[in-house]
Design a protein around this motif. Structure first.
Motif, short mmCIF file in Angstrom:
data_model
loop_
_atom_site.label_atom_id
_atom_site.label_comp_id
_atom_site.label_asym_id
_atom_site.label_seq_id
_atom_site.Cartn_x
_atom_site.Cartn_y
_atom_site.Cartn_z
N ALA A 23 -60.29 -104.43 -18.39
CA ALA A 23 -58.55 -105.23 -17.82
C ALA A 23 -58.10 -105.89 -19.26
O ALA A 23 -58.93 -105.82 -19.92
CB ALA A 23 -58.57 -106.04 -16.39
N VAL A 40 -54.75 -102.00 -16.00
CA VAL A 40 -56.41 -101.85 -15.89
C VAL A 40 -57.16 -100.24 -15.93
O VAL A 40 -56.34 -99.74 -14.82
CB VAL A 40 -56.87 -102.25 -14.18
CG1 VAL A 40 -58.06 -101.82 -13.50
CG2 VAL A 40 -56.34 -103.55 -14.03
N LEU A 65 -55.62 -106.47 -8.52
CA LEU A 65 -55.82 -107.89 -9.17
C LEU A 65 -55.02 -108.45 -8.81
O LEU A 65 -53.59 -109.26 -8.22
CB LEU A 65 -54.46 -107.03 -10.14
CG LEU A 65 -54.04 -107.59 -11.66
CD1 LEU A 65 -55.44 -108.13 -12.49
CD2 LEU A 65 -52.65 -106.85 -12.05
N ILE A 90 -60.13 -108.32 -11.22
CA ILE A 90 -59.09 -107.03 -10.46
C ILE A 90 -61.02 -106.88 -9.85
O ILE A 90 -61.76 -106.90 -10.06
CB ILE A 90 -59.18 -105.89 -11.94
CG1 ILE A 90 -59.40 -104.16 -11.72
CG2 ILE A 90 -60.42 -105.68 -12.56
CD1 ILE A 90 -57.52 -104.80 -10.31
#
Length: 238
Positions: A93, A127, A137, A189
């Motif tokens: 991420a 991501v 997220l 995430i």
């Protein structure tokens, strides 16, 4: 303040120091400056000591004045405890902050994020994961230069799966205000439908107890990753 305990500096989440009669609160070496005066942050909580051209800006020597910065320190520590040492290797991420209307790709890889007070910015997240993944997220402002708050997902409705392997604008036209300094963004995430709403809602209010937040260190799991992202907030030149 029932959520604060005295401890030695080696294990402290925040350090309170005094200079010229003014209290300062530091987290990880960064001062937590007073926020703009409003109904939640009265002017009586702010203290300034001047000595020639030098000045110290901080807090009055009172329990009420320290409530705000110590609550922010509590939030920073709570968000900082969310880490996964066993995050999947194929889950990556990233965050980027760019002037409003600018694509995320315009910022060079590895460049730091600097924001100027009064200017407008967009925040993007990306991501990287296998396309078959279903991931959620969540992003929060940690509280170094503002009260902690959730950037993403939007407050209305449930968190929806994030689009993968591309830059996604998660906040449009963010305009930083005083004070200048450092700020942090916390990103998680997760394969579960997680967001920071419950954690931030459980932070102390009015110097009372945190409402049901368990400060125990999170256990390593598979399927999620956390990221800390620092921002520099500067005043624009005259």
């Amino acid at each position: 303040m029932s959520f604060a305990q005295l401890t030695d500096s080696a294990h402290a989440d925040a350090v309170v120091t005094a200079r010229r009669g003014v209290l300062e609160v530091l987290v990880d070496g960064y001062p937590l400056p007073p926020l703009a005066v409003d109904s939640q942050h009265p002017a009586a909580w702010i203290a300034v000591a001047r000595h020639g051209a030098d000045s110290v800006l901080g807090y009055a020597r009172s329990r009420a004045a320290l409530c705000g910065p110590l609550t922010r320190a509590f939030g920073i520590a709570s968000l900082g405890a969310i880490e996964n040492p066993e995050a999947p290797f194929d889950l990556v991420a990233d965050l980027r902050v760019v002037p409003s209307g600018t694509p995320a790709e315009a910022r060079q890889e590895g460049a730091g994020d600097t924001m100027y007070i009064g200017k407008s910015y967009d925040i993007f997240a990306r991501v990287l994961a296998p396309e078959t993944s279903l991931l959620y997220l969540s992003v929060a402002v940690e509280g170094y230069s503002a009260d902690p708050w959730m950037v993403y997902p939007p407050q209305q409705g449930a968190n929806r799966p994030i689009q993968l392997n591309t830059w996604v604008r998660i906040l449009r036209s963010a305009t930083p205000s005083e004070p200048a300094g450092v700020e942090g963004l916390k990103l998680v995430i997760d394969s579960d439908q997680f967001d920071f709403g419950s954690l931030l809602g459980a932070l102390p209010r009015d110097c009372g107890l945190a409402r049901g937040f368990n400060q125990a260190a999170p256990q390593p799991v598979t399927g999620w990753r956390a990221l800390d992202h620092k921002l520099i907030i500067l005043r624009r030149s005259p």
